[in-house]
Design a protein around this motif. Structure first.
Motif, PDB file in Angstrom:
ATOM      1  N   PRO A 122       0.782  -1.238   0.000  1.00 50.39           N
ATOM      2  CA  PRO A 122       0.000   0.000   0.000  1.00 50.39           C
ATOM      3  C   PRO A 122       0.813   1.287   0.000  1.00 50.39           C
ATOM      4  CG  PRO A 122       0.045  -0.928   2.200  1.00 50.39           C
ATOM      5  CD  PRO A 122       0.760  -1.912   1.310  1.00 50.39           C
ATOM      6  N   ALA A 123       2.047   1.274   0.536  1.00 49.39           N
ATOM      7  CA  ALA A 123       2.793   2.514   0.758  1.00 49.39           C
ATOM      8  C   ALA A 123       3.414   3.017  -0.538  1.00 49.39           C
ATOM      9  CB  ALA A 123       3.881   2.298   1.808  1.00 49.39           C
ATOM     10  N   MET A 124       2.960   4.181  -1.022  1.00 52.47           N
ATOM     11  CA  MET A 124       3.503   4.737  -2.260  1.00 52.47           C
ATOM     12  C   MET A 124       4.988   5.070  -2.115  1.00 52.47           C
ATOM     13  SD  MET A 124       0.390   7.134  -3.691  1.00 52.47           S
ATOM     14  CE  MET A 124       0.289   8.168  -2.239  1.00 52.47           C
ATOM     15  N   GLY A 125       5.431   5.372  -0.895  1.00 55.76           N
ATOM     16  CA  GLY A 125       6.828   5.673  -0.668  1.00 55.76           C
ATOM     17  C   GLY A 125       7.739   4.469  -0.776  1.00 55.76           C
ATOM     18  N   GLY A 126       7.177   3.268  -0.846  1.00 56.91           N
ATOM     19  CA  GLY A 126       7.984   2.072  -0.961  1.00 56.91           C
ATOM     20  C   GLY A 126       7.899   1.397  -2.308  1.00 56.91           C
ATOM     21  N   LEU A 127       7.366   2.081  -3.315  1.00 59.33           N
ATOM     22  CA  LEU A 127       7.136   1.439  -4.610  1.00 59.33           C
ATOM     23  C   LEU A 127       8.272   1.646  -5.603  1.00 59.33           C
ATOM     24  CD1 LEU A 127       3.334   2.162  -5.156  1.00 59.33           C
ATOM     25  CD2 LEU A 127       4.427   0.206  -4.048  1.00 59.33           C
ATOM     26  N   HIS A 128       9.155   2.608  -5.342  1.00 57.33           N
ATOM     27  CA  HIS A 128      10.286   2.826  -6.244  1.00 57.33           C
ATOM     28  C   HIS A 128      11.405   1.877  -5.828  1.00 57.33           C
ATOM     29  CE1 HIS A 128      13.502   4.816  -8.475  1.00 57.33           C
ATOM     30  NE2 HIS A 128      12.558   5.423  -9.162  1.00 57.33           N
ATOM     31  N   GLN A 129      11.429   0.685  -6.443  1.00 62.84           N
ATOM     32  CA  GLN A 129      12.336  -0.380  -6.043  1.00 62.84           C
ATOM     33  C   GLN A 129      13.157  -0.871  -7.237  1.00 62.84           C
ATOM     34  OE1 GLN A 129      12.529  -1.894  -2.763  1.00 62.84           O
ATOM     35  NE2 GLN A 129      11.365  -0.079  -2.190  1.00 62.84           N
ATOM     36  N   GLN A 130      14.305  -1.476  -6.932  1.00 61.84           N
ATOM     37  CA  GLN A 130      15.102  -2.119  -7.969  1.00 61.84           C
ATOM     38  C   GLN A 130      14.355  -3.334  -8.523  1.00 61.84           C
ATOM     39  OE1 GLN A 130      19.445  -2.666  -7.377  1.00 61.84           O
ATOM     40  NE2 GLN A 130      19.055  -1.952  -5.290  1.00 61.84           N
ATOM     41  N   LEU A 131      14.525  -3.566  -9.823  1.00 58.60           N
ATOM     42  CA  LEU A 131      14.033  -4.792 -10.444  1.00 58.60           C
ATOM     43  C   LEU A 131      15.220  -5.744 -10.595  1.00 58.60           C
ATOM     44  CD1 LEU A 131      11.506  -3.810 -13.275  1.00 58.60           C
ATOM     45  CD2 LEU A 131      11.038  -4.696 -10.993  1.00 58.60           C
TER      46      LEU A 131
END
Length: 819
Positions: A122-131
């Motif tokens: 749910p947290a938008m602040g945690g969605l920018h992640q490495q693939l």
């Protein structure tokens, strides 16, 4: 609103269906497309058999297209966009078919739900992640409220990581590139007990220098000299244990940790002014335009003194004059600026997921237990100048527990699934804004806590009338409570001096901008306790084995919520409202909540959508080509929309309609030649947008909703005997039409459209062990905006964020075992 006639959609689908059912023969030299398996219906199916508009990427496509992080999938997905309202590398808001939420408050959830390994994030602040070490990405368009549950009115983005394998195998992949980029990732699968206990460990590290030059670095005037902006330093670790005690039972435990420490928020400065003369009593201050070489009369009205030609109210140039003055941003270079403060963002993500599956005869039991924690801290140089004028800091921790249990059965013609879902989410935030060092204005502190507790029952049935016709239906009942406890206090006495009254339970002292909780305004306003139904109905027809036609109706709901930024009811800093019912402002139609003798716009309603879709999926030309298309119509009630009013963001509800279509073609017409084309069309509008001066606005383009997007890829691979391997050349890119980053559709919030293209050359050894590559991303060095933030009222400037510049790199990959 009057419904549009989707003639373009019907024509597109008729043309695709005609080609699809023709089945034209092709030359024997053609290649064959690999089947793509997806889990859009919570069970494994071929992409071409799923009656949902889906785009999927496998691990090879992710690597070859250079997808480094979660937002890169937007480049090659029709109808998918994103915004970065808190700067690149921080919070991510996905938009699907024009549906998304543009807010940057940590307490909000997006209507395009993100899942990782079947667990909701749910947290938008945690969605920018490495693939890294990803098996597949699935993008499901349209409401998915029956099977995926929470907040899926726009769709679902699902990342599926690679599972442990029965054999020892893995890889190491290293990249060196522009701006001293170093990216290393790797994974190893290790059987601990053969066929019974398997493990996999994956890791990723990514760092590069800033690509936005801070020309002000080290200047003696700066209070906190800053490094170059838009640098990254992240690492991530994932561990998995797969236990298979019998052929009927398996349990997969996944633990993960990510740490991101970056320098972001390199806003570019643009001087702006209201489109109307602010001295005119009928002026509309909610439309802003570039200032150009004139003066901004608003500056004098707000007590900044007379405006200067080409400058904002602080006296900073806005990128139009060829001068070099300390602290100004005069040259229009999108990758350079003058910043006195570090724009740091630190995000720590950790959690675990337990995926348990048990085959009970003809029944299948699945349990997904997930814990997810995101801790985010961010600072930025808001005014983009040499002085500490606007100093915001955003801190929040989001802690989430969820549990899903599913029971399913496949009885040939009849298939069913039923389940239970529980969700507990707690957000503890503390935002601060310091304007005291020079402006001597407010010193705001906004601690808050938002608690959400939700449970749901859901089910889905499918029935095959015969080999050609299938009907399916899904239904979900959700019960949810959500409570906000928030206060905003000014530590500098400005609110007390400028707005000493009213004093009430929701403003206990003059230093309070607001106190909003059950005690101050009552449970009817500070807590939602609601239940609702979502679901879908689909009819599928297969005229041939290689063609699927479908029509569907879906009902989607995104839960209600609260505004939770720098909330202020005094009118000095922001435009939030709590007022006695006798106040004339309570008659405003945008103020929907009334209880305990007051009205308020701090809560906002749940959004609801009725979605209609028709589509075709086909495999033609002897299995060498997939042609998939879908057309849709959305009727939205209470769409949740963000508007930036005065200093603060305010979410409100509006009605909207979206009509559009997507077309995706993937083909291998010749051995070694791969072609891909994606096109999306969108006609959308939102009505009843609150406006300070005109009451409401209609026919606004939703945020991040371009009318056209196009992506394309050409890849050719050929063997080279003397190299004992093969070479490949690849070109791919995307075009995005004009779009807005503000629901009011300011001219200054518009991106006029752009094209970004990329190239890659690759060598692969015959045994698949080695892979070497060189690439250039954004090969045309396109300058394009990824976000704007309008501060025309009261400061006379607009923040602009730009995408990455041209970027070259080389990489090497070594695969071992399991080849």
């Amino acid at each position: 609103m009057q419904a549009r006639k989707p003639g373009l959609i019907q024509g597109l689908l008729v043309a695709v269906a005609t080609v699809s059912t023709t089945g034209i023969a092709v030359a024997q030299e053609s290649g064959m497309l690999e089947d793509i398996v997806v889990t859009a219906t919570r069970r494994e199916q071929s992409l071409q058999d799923v009656a949902v508009s889906v785009t999927a990427f496998d691990s090879n496509q992710i690597r070859e297209m250079g997808f480094v992080n979660t937002v890169d999938i937007v480049q090659m997905t029709p109808g998918l966009n994103y915004t970065v309202p808190n700067a690149a590398g921080s919070q991510i808001n996905f938009f699907m078919r024009g549906v998304g939420l543009n807010d940057f408050a940590d307490a909000q959830e997006n209507p395009v739900a993100v899942y990782v390994d079947d667990a909701y994030r749910p947290a938008m602040g945690g969605l920018h992640q490495q693939l890294f070490d990803v098996e597949r990405v699935e993008i499901l368009r349209g409401p998915q409220g029956a099977l995926f549950g929470r907040n899926t009115t726009g769709g679902v983005v699902h990342f599926i990581t690679k599972r442990p394998s029965d054999d020892l195998e893995g890889y190491v992949d290293a990249t060196y590139g522009d701006y001293e980029q170093i990216k290393v990732e790797g994974a190893v699968s290790l059987p601990i007990v053969k066929d019974t206990l398997l493990s996999r460990v994956s890791a990723g590290y990514h760092t590069h220098d800033g690509y936005t030059d801070n020309r002000f670095r080290g200047n003696v005037v700066a209070t906190n000299s800053s490094d170059d902006y838009n640098e990254a330093d992240t690492y991530a670790l994932r561990g998995q244990l797969l236990y298979k005690p019998t052929d009927d039972i398996e349990a997969l435990l996944i633990g993960y940790y990510t740490d991101a420490d970056s320098q972001v928020g390199a806003w570019q400065h643009q001087a702006t002014r209201p489109a109307s003369d602010p001295t005119d009593p009928n002026a509309n201050l909610d439309v802003s335009v570039p200032l150009g070489g004139g003066t901004n009369p608003w500056c004098e009205i707000f007590d900044f003194g007379p405006g200067e030609p080409g400058k904002d109210c602080f006296g900073f140039f806005g990128g139009i004059f060829g001068v070099d003055e300390v602290g100004f941003d005069p040259d229009g270079d999108p990758w350079a600026g003058n910043y006195d403060r570090d724009g740091s963002v630190e995000i720590e993500t950790k959690g675990a997921t337990l995926d348990f599956n048990w085959a009970l005869g003809e029944l299948n039991l699945t349990s997904i237990t997930s814990y997810y924690d995101v801790d985010r801290s961010q600072e930025e140089d808001t005014e983009m100048g040499p002085l500490p004028l606007l100093i915001p800091t955003f801190k929040a921790e989001t802690e989430t527990w969820s549990q899903e249990i599913r029971l399913s059965k496949d009885e040939g013609q009849f298939r069913w699934l039923g389940g239970f879902y529980y969700f507990d989410n707690d957000v503890d935030g503390d935002y601060t804004l310091d304007t005291t060092p020079i402006l001597d204005f407010v010193l705001l502190s906004t601690p808050y806590e938002q608690e959400t507790d939700s449970w749901a029952l859901f089910g889905n049935v499918e029935y095959d009338f015969n080999d050609r016709w299938t009907v399916s239906a899904g239904l979900r009942y959700t019960d949810e409570t959500k409570e906000l406890d928030l206060q905003t206090v000014d530590g500098n006495g400005v609110l007390a001096a400028l707005a000493p009254t009213p004093i009430a339970s929701y403003r206990p002292t003059p230093d309070f901008a607001v106190l909003f909780n059950r005690s101050s305004v009552g449970g009817q306003l500070a807590e939602f306790d609601e239940d609702y139904w979502t679901g879908d109905l689909k009819l599928n027809f297969k005229p041939t084995d290689d063609v699927l036609l479908y029509a569907s109706y879906a009902r989607g709901v995104k839960s209600a919520g609260f505004n939770s930024g720098f909330v202020d009811i005094t009118g000095v800093f922001a435009a939030n409202i709590i007022a006695p019912l006798t106040d004339p402002i309570c008659a405003d139609s945008s103020i929907r909540f009334r209880a305990n003798g007051v009205c308020t716009n701090i809560p906002f309603d749940k959004e609801e959508v009725d979605a209609y879709e028709i589509g075709v999926k086909s495999t033609v030309f002897g299995g060498t080509t997939r042609i998939n298309a879908a057309g849709f119509y959305y009727d939205y009630q209470n769409l949740q929309v963000l508007g930036f009013q005065f200093f603060n963001q305010v979410i409100f509800n509006a009605d909207a309609e979206m009509t559009g279509a997507e077309l995706e073609i993937q083909s291998t017409p010749l051995e070694g030649l791969d072609l891909q084309l994606g096109v999306s069309y969108l006609d959308s509008e939102a009505d009843d947008i609150p406006n300070r001066d005109t009451g409401s606005l209609n026919d606004r383009d939703p945020v991040s909703a371009p009318e056209w997007t196009v992506n394309a890829m050409v890849r050719y691979e050929w063997p080279v005997q003397m190299l004992r391997g093969s070479l490949a050349a690849m070109v791919w890119g995307n075009y995005q039409d004009e779009t807005y980053f503000d629901i009011l559709n300011h001219p200054s919030s518009r991106e006029n459209g752009y094209t970004v293209w990329n190239v890659r050359g690759e060598y692969t050894s015959d045994d698949g062990v080695w892979q070497l590559a060189a690439f250039v991303k954004n090969a045309g060095d396109e300058e394009y905006k990824t976000y704007t933030f309008d501060f025309t009222v009261p400061f006379g400037f607009n923040q602009q964020a730009f995408g990455e510049p041209k970027w070259w790199g080389v990489s090497a990959r070594y695969n071992f075992g399991g080849l």
